[in-house]
Design a protein around this motif. Structure first.
Motif, mmCIF file in Angstrom:
data_model
loop_
_atom_site.group_PDB
_atom_site.id
_atom_site.type_symbol
_atom_site.label_atom_id
_atom_site.label_comp_id
_atom_site.label_asym_id
_atom_site.label_seq_id
_atom_site.Cartn_x
_atom_site.Cartn_y
_atom_site.Cartn_z
ATOM 1 N N ILE A 146 0.856 -1.184 0.000
ATOM 2 C CA ILE A 146 0.000 0.000 0.000
ATOM 3 C C ILE A 146 0.895 1.238 0.000
ATOM 4 O O ILE A 146 1.706 1.422 0.919
ATOM 5 N N GLY A 147 0.754 2.060 -1.024
ATOM 6 C CA GLY A 147 1.623 3.235 -1.127
ATOM 7 C C GLY A 147 0.832 4.515 -1.264
ATOM 8 O O GLY A 147 -0.319 4.514 -1.711
ATOM 9 N N GLY A 148 1.443 5.621 -0.867
ATOM 10 C CA GLY A 148 0.806 6.931 -1.024
ATOM 11 C C GLY A 148 1.849 8.016 -0.867
ATOM 12 O O GLY A 148 3.006 7.738 -0.536
ATOM 13 N N ARG A 149 1.414 9.270 -1.105
ATOM 14 C CA ARG A 149 2.359 10.380 -0.935
ATOM 15 C C ARG A 149 2.669 10.590 0.547
ATOM 16 O O ARG A 149 3.805 10.815 0.927
ATOM 17 N N CYS A 150 1.596 10.535 1.384
ATOM 18 C CA CYS A 150 1.766 10.766 2.821
ATOM 19 C C CYS A 150 0.762 9.908 3.578
ATOM 20 O O CYS A 150 -0.045 9.205 2.959
ATOM 21 N N ARG A 151 0.801 9.977 4.903
ATOM 22 C CA ARG A 151 -0.019 9.072 5.718
ATOM 23 C C ARG A 151 -1.519 9.226 5.435
ATOM 24 O O ARG A 151 -2.269 8.264 5.577
ATOM 25 N N ASP A 152 -1.965 10.420 5.034
ATOM 26 C CA ASP A 152 -3.392 10.610 4.747
ATOM 27 C C ASP A 152 -3.859 9.717 3.601
ATOM 28 O O ASP A 152 -5.050 9.395 3.493
ATOM 29 N N ASP A 153 -2.955 9.348 2.700
ATOM 30 C CA ASP A 153 -3.325 8.521 1.535
ATOM 31 C C ASP A 153 -3.409 7.031 1.870
ATOM 32 O O ASP A 153 -3.765 6.228 1.012
ATOM 33 N N ILE A 154 -3.042 6.673 3.068
ATOM 34 C CA ILE A 154 -2.998 5.243 3.426
ATOM 35 C C ILE A 154 -4.293 4.885 4.142
ATOM 36 O O ILE A 154 -4.541 5.331 5.264
ATOM 37 N N ILE A 155 -5.110 4.071 3.468
ATOM 38 C CA ILE A 155 -6.441 3.771 4.010
ATOM 39 C C ILE A 155 -6.644 2.255 4.077
ATOM 40 O O ILE A 155 -5.999 1.506 3.346
ATOM 41 N N THR A 156 -7.527 1.851 4.973
ATOM 42 C CA THR A 156 -8.031 0.471 5.090
ATOM 43 C C THR A 156 -6.960 -0.594 5.372
ATOM 44 O O THR A 156 -7.178 -1.763 5.091
ATOM 45 N N VAL A 157 -5.844 -0.197 5.939
ATOM 46 C CA VAL A 157 -4.775 -1.180 6.195
ATOM 47 C C VAL A 157 -5.265 -2.295 7.126
ATOM 48 O O VAL A 157 -5.057 -3.478 6.856
ATOM 49 N N THR A 158 -5.944 -1.901 8.208
ATOM 50 C CA THR A 158 -6.346 -2.935 9.184
ATOM 51 C C THR A 158 -7.341 -3.907 8.568
ATOM 52 O O THR A 158 -7.360 -5.083 8.930
ATOM 53 N N GLU A 159 -8.153 -3.415 7.625
ATOM 54 C CA GLU A 159 -9.115 -4.344 7.018
ATOM 55 C C GLU A 159 -8.412 -5.396 6.166
ATOM 56 O O GLU A 159 -8.801 -6.564 6.141
ATOM 57 N N PHE A 160 -7.358 -5.007 5.468
ATOM 58 C CA PHE A 160 -6.580 -5.994 4.722
ATOM 59 C C PHE A 160 -5.915 -6.964 5.707
ATOM 60 O O PHE A 160 -5.899 -8.172 5.479
ATOM 61 N N GLU A 161 -5.391 -6.415 6.798
ATOM 62 C CA GLU A 161 -4.720 -7.289 7.767
ATOM 63 C C GLU A 161 -5.687 -8.310 8.333
ATOM 64 O O GLU A 161 -5.333 -9.474 8.547
ATOM 65 N N ARG A 162 -6.931 -7.883 8.570
ATOM 66 C CA ARG A 162 -7.936 -8.809 9.125
ATOM 67 C C ARG A 162 -8.217 -9.971 8.185
ATOM 68 O O ARG A 162 -8.675 -11.016 8.606
ATOM 69 N N LEU A 163 -7.964 -9.795 6.905
ATOM 70 C CA LEU A 163 -8.174 -10.897 5.954
ATOM 71 C C LEU A 163 -7.065 -11.940 6.043
ATOM 72 O O LEU A 163 -7.147 -12.996 5.435
ATOM 73 N N GLY A 164 -5.999 -11.591 6.755
ATOM 74 C CA GLY A 164 -4.887 -12.542 6.889
ATOM 75 C C GLY A 164 -3.812 -12.352 5.837
ATOM 76 O O GLY A 164 -2.908 -13.185 5.716
ATOM 77 N N VAL A 165 -3.906 -11.274 5.052
ATOM 78 C CA VAL A 165 -2.844 -11.010 4.075
ATOM 79 C C VAL A 165 -1.789 -10.120 4.729
ATOM 80 O O VAL A 165 -2.107 -9.290 5.576
#
Ligand code: FES
Length: 270
Positions: A146-165
């Motif tokens: 997951i990439g972005g210019r800054c932290r505001d662009d980084i979304i839904t990380v925990t939801e991906f983690e919950r999938l086990g990826v």
């Protein structure tokens, strides 16, 4: 494909400038495939009437309100406020009428997700990758970059983690995760997983860089293209991209809205 006159169920800011909208969407859990999109229109007098394309982030059911009310089927879209249309969208609330045309376009080829997979999302390009990650039979063999210019662009990380990826976050300014481009992380991960197939969505410079990395290494790549779309159904030809082998003498054009938005990278001209 259906045209639904429906309503907004919720609309929340999830990161500065990024909103997540839940929309009542009968049948979408059955019909929508990872990578597909909807054409969305606000139904309100005196507002711009153009439909706009949005990748489907996920489809699901809300629990029944009481014994007599069936569960509500919904989709979620995530959008960044970038102009007049999305400014209007950010002001929508529960019950506001909207129109959904979809699900539209091709999805990712799920047959390619057996074995190792690397999903690469730049900014809002992460959106169509969530349903893909949900569909992977062995999530432990998948990674999401997951990439972005800054932290505001980084979304839904925990939801991906919950999938086990496994997730890897990078930002260009170093405000979250590793500092640098997501393509640098991709090169590192491909060294660890040389057999992985790659799935990517994001801004065009990122997609071009991912395509070059995968071509150089002979790795299969599917890309979801973020072209401007006016009609979404193959009528206006405003969304064409050049197909593999395109020349001025022998042009080859593909509609992103009907043939795509997901393409095998090898089917496109770079
Ligand atoms: Fe009109 Fe694709 S958006 S043809």
């Amino acid at each position: 494909m259906k045209n639904h006159k429906t309503i907004v169920l919720s609309n929340q800011e999830v990161s500065p400038g990024y909103f997540r909208m839940r929309i009542l969407a009968p049948d979408y859990t059955r019909l929508a495939r990872p990578g597909q999109f909807v054409m969305f229109r606000v139904q309100r007098a005196l507002l711009p009437l153009l439909r706009r394309p949005f990748g489907i982030f996920r489809a699901g059911f809300m629990p029944a309100d009481c014994d007599t009310m069936p569960p509500k089927e919904f989709i979620e879209i995530i959008y960044k406020v970038v102009g007049s249309g999305t400014e209007i969208m950010q002001g929508l609330h529960y019950g506001d009428p909207v129109e959904l045309l979809g699900p539209l376009g091709s999805g990712f080829d799920l047959n390619l997700t057996s074995g190792d997979s690397i999903l690469v999302g730049g900014g809002i390009g992460l959106v169509p990758l969530y349903m893909l990650a949900e569909s992977i039979a062995e999530p432990s063999r998948a990674e999401v970059l997951i990439g972005g210019r800054c932290r505001d662009d980084i979304i839904t990380v925990t939801e991906f983690e919950r999938l086990g990826v496994r997730t890897f976050v990078s930002t260009e300014d170093g405000s979250l995760g590793d500092r640098g481009l997501v393509t640098k992380v991709l090169e590192q991960r491909m060294e660890q997983k040389p057999q992985a197939k790659v799935f990517a969505c994001g801004p065009m410079p990122m997609i071009r860089a991912v395509e070059k990395i995968c071509r150089d290494k002979g790795v299969h790549l599917q890309v979801s293209m973020e072209e401007l779309m006016a009609c979404g159904v193959g009528a206006c030809l405003g969304c064409v991209v050049k197909g593999e082998g395109h020349t001025t003498e022998k042009p080859s054009y593909l509609c992103t809205c009907t043939v795509g938005p997901v393409f095998n990278a090898s089917d496109l001209a770079w």
